[in-house]
Design a protein around this motif. Sequence first.
Motif, PDB file in Angstrom:
ATOM      1  N   UNK A 198     -20.635 -21.092 -12.139  1.00  0.00           N
ATOM      2  CA  UNK A 198     -20.115 -21.338 -13.626  1.00  0.00           C
ATOM      3  C   UNK A 198     -19.348 -20.244 -14.322  1.00  0.00           C
ATOM      4  N   UNK A 199     -19.158 -19.293 -13.788  1.00  0.00           N
ATOM      5  CA  UNK A 199     -18.440 -18.285 -14.681  1.00  0.00           C
ATOM      6  C   UNK A 199     -16.667 -18.595 -14.289  1.00  0.00           C
ATOM      7  N   UNK A 200     -16.326 -19.385 -13.613  1.00  0.00           N
ATOM      8  CA  UNK A 200     -15.097 -19.551 -13.235  1.00  0.00           C
ATOM      9  C   UNK A 200     -14.268 -20.713 -14.516  1.00  0.00           C
ATOM     10  N   UNK A 201     -14.968 -21.132 -15.082  1.00  0.00           N
ATOM     11  CA  UNK A 201     -14.378 -22.082 -15.955  1.00  0.00           C
ATOM     12  C   UNK A 201     -15.243 -22.349 -17.599  1.00  0.00           C
ATOM     13  N   UNK A 202     -14.753 -22.838 -18.282  1.00  0.00           N
ATOM     14  CA  UNK A 202     -15.494 -23.388 -19.615  1.00  0.00           C
ATOM     15  C   UNK A 202     -14.860 -24.581 -20.170  1.00  0.00           C
ATOM     16  N   UNK A 203     -15.091 -25.604 -19.586  1.00  0.00           N
ATOM     17  CA  UNK A 203     -14.447 -26.887 -19.842  1.00  0.00           C
ATOM     18  C   UNK A 203     -14.879 -27.458 -21.317  1.00  0.00           C
TER      19      UNK A 203
ATOM     20  N   UNK B 201     -16.240 -18.598 -18.319  1.00  0.00           N
ATOM     21  CA  UNK B 201     -15.198 -17.608 -17.909  1.00  0.00           C
ATOM     22  C   UNK B 201     -14.897 -16.410 -18.865  1.00  0.00           C
ATOM     23  N   UNK B 202     -14.790 -16.814 -20.190  1.00  0.00           N
ATOM     24  CA  UNK B 202     -14.435 -15.961 -21.290  1.00  0.00           C
ATOM     25  C   UNK B 202     -15.278 -14.936 -21.293  1.00  0.00           C
ATOM     26  N   UNK B 203     -16.652 -15.358 -21.324  1.00  0.00           N
ATOM     27  CA  UNK B 203     -17.710 -14.265 -21.545  1.00  0.00           C
ATOM     28  C   UNK B 203     -17.767 -13.514 -20.570  1.00  0.00           C
TER      29      UNK B 203
ATOM     30  N   UNK C  35      -7.008 -14.788 -14.264  1.00  0.00           N
ATOM     31  CA  UNK C  35      -6.307 -15.859 -13.514  1.00  0.00           C
ATOM     32  C   UNK C  35      -6.892 -17.299 -13.855  1.00  0.00           C
ATOM     33  N   UNK C  36      -8.229 -17.670 -13.958  1.00  0.00           N
ATOM     34  CA  UNK C  36      -8.916 -18.790 -14.143  1.00  0.00           C
ATOM     35  C   UNK C  36      -8.608 -19.198 -15.438  1.00  0.00           C
ATOM     36  N   UNK C  37      -8.601 -18.334 -16.609  1.00  0.00           N
ATOM     37  CA  UNK C  37      -8.686 -18.392 -18.081  1.00  0.00           C
ATOM     38  C   UNK C  37      -7.494 -19.126 -18.382  1.00  0.00           C
ATOM     39  N   UNK C  38      -6.278 -18.798 -17.488  1.00  0.00           N
ATOM     40  CA  UNK C  38      -5.035 -19.295 -17.680  1.00  0.00           C
ATOM     41  C   UNK C  38      -4.598 -20.575 -17.261  1.00  0.00           C
ATOM     42  N   UNK C  39      -5.465 -20.863 -16.136  1.00  0.00           N
ATOM     43  CA  UNK C  39      -5.223 -22.213 -15.572  1.00  0.00           C
ATOM     44  C   UNK C  39      -5.688 -23.331 -16.594  1.00  0.00           C
ATOM     45  N   UNK C  40      -4.800 -24.201 -17.327  1.00  0.00           N
ATOM     46  CA  UNK C  40      -5.367 -24.649 -18.347  1.00  0.00           C
ATOM     47  C   UNK C  40      -6.535 -25.828 -18.198  1.00  0.00           C
TER      48      UNK C  40
ATOM     49  N   UNK D 223       2.085 -19.595 -17.807  1.00  0.00           N
ATOM     50  CA  UNK D 223       0.614 -19.282 -18.005  1.00  0.00           C
ATOM     51  C   UNK D 223       0.303 -18.297 -17.013  1.00  0.00           C
ATOM     52  N   UNK D 224       1.046 -18.193 -15.669  1.00  0.00           N
ATOM     53  CA  UNK D 224       0.726 -17.113 -14.763  1.00  0.00           C
ATOM     54  C   UNK D 224       1.230 -15.800 -15.484  1.00  0.00           C
ATOM     55  N   UNK D 225       2.278 -15.647 -16.038  1.00  0.00           N
ATOM     56  CA  UNK D 225       2.885 -14.599 -16.487  1.00  0.00           C
ATOM     57  C   UNK D 225       1.963 -14.167 -17.815  1.00  0.00           C
ATOM     58  N   UNK D 226       1.442 -15.038 -18.746  1.00  0.00           N
ATOM     59  CA  UNK D 226       0.307 -14.301 -19.659  1.00  0.00           C
ATOM     60  C   UNK D 226      -0.725 -13.971 -19.081  1.00  0.00           C
ATOM     61  N   UNK D 227      -1.384 -14.499 -17.875  1.00  0.00           N
ATOM     62  CA  UNK D 227      -2.386 -13.899 -17.460  1.00  0.00           C
ATOM     63  C   UNK D 227      -2.079 -12.644 -16.839  1.00  0.00           C
TER      64      UNK D 227
END
Length: 281
Positions: A89-94, A113-115, A146-151, A264-268
């Motif tokens: 569950x650490x890979x996302x925050x839907x 993911x953000x935490x 990287x995960x955080x910047x995949x919308x 998004x990739x560049x921002x990440x």
Amino acid sequence: MSRILLVLAALLGFAAASPASAYWEYGHETVGAIAYRNVTPAVRAKIDALLKRQALLETPTCPANTIEQAAVWADCVKTLGPRFSYAYSWHYQNIDICKPFDLKPPCRDGNCVSAQIERDVKLLKDPKVPVRERVMALAFLVHFVGDLHQPLHAGDHSDLGGNQVKTNYGAFTSAKLNLHSVWDGYLAERAISQPPSPVRAYSASERNAVWGGSVEDWSRESWQVARDVVYPSAAGEAVCTPGQHPAHLDEATLAKLVPVARDQVVRGGLRLAKLLDEALA
């Protein structure tokens, strides 16, 4: 094999692709590579020193000798059985795109993911933390930014991050194709493959343009991309109204989405560089 041929092979072999893979390999590797090019030389040396100790992770089938390997390590270890199941569950925050932005429900007990990004930065900053834990924190951090910047790891509409939204990808269709896999793999691959390469040293002004804000601010930004771009482009502006909203992505729409996915990739990558500079300075 060229990158274009690899992408075509991936399309043809879609049935064998794992829907659990986050941002697939190319997206994560590129985020890591951008960060590596944009950290300070001293921090780059510290990254290399930590990765030289990657054997401490005891995951020989999931190596982390380079930052590119470290970038996909967190997905690779999902294949090792229950050992790393606590991290799924650490890979996302839907966060629902049709409701106000609120990190608290998905991040309860730090399981988002953000935490975990913030936790990994703290672990890397603390020299008293055992080396093994710092190596693991580095690998997780590189992947999770990287995960955080995949919308679709930041926002969804009660559809498992778009995994339940069936769609096409231009002329390509498959029973297993969905909105999440488009943004996780095919669109990201297409965006990154288009020249010029996003893997380069960026100027101070380019870095400063995306470095501002907190991890929560970046979370909100990715959620907004899901809300304002990802879902409307596929299912229409009325996606939050009751009723059926079939998804469709034609070539003209995909062409407009390519720069969004690339940004998004560049921002990440650049934000990961910032976090690594702060954590390992």
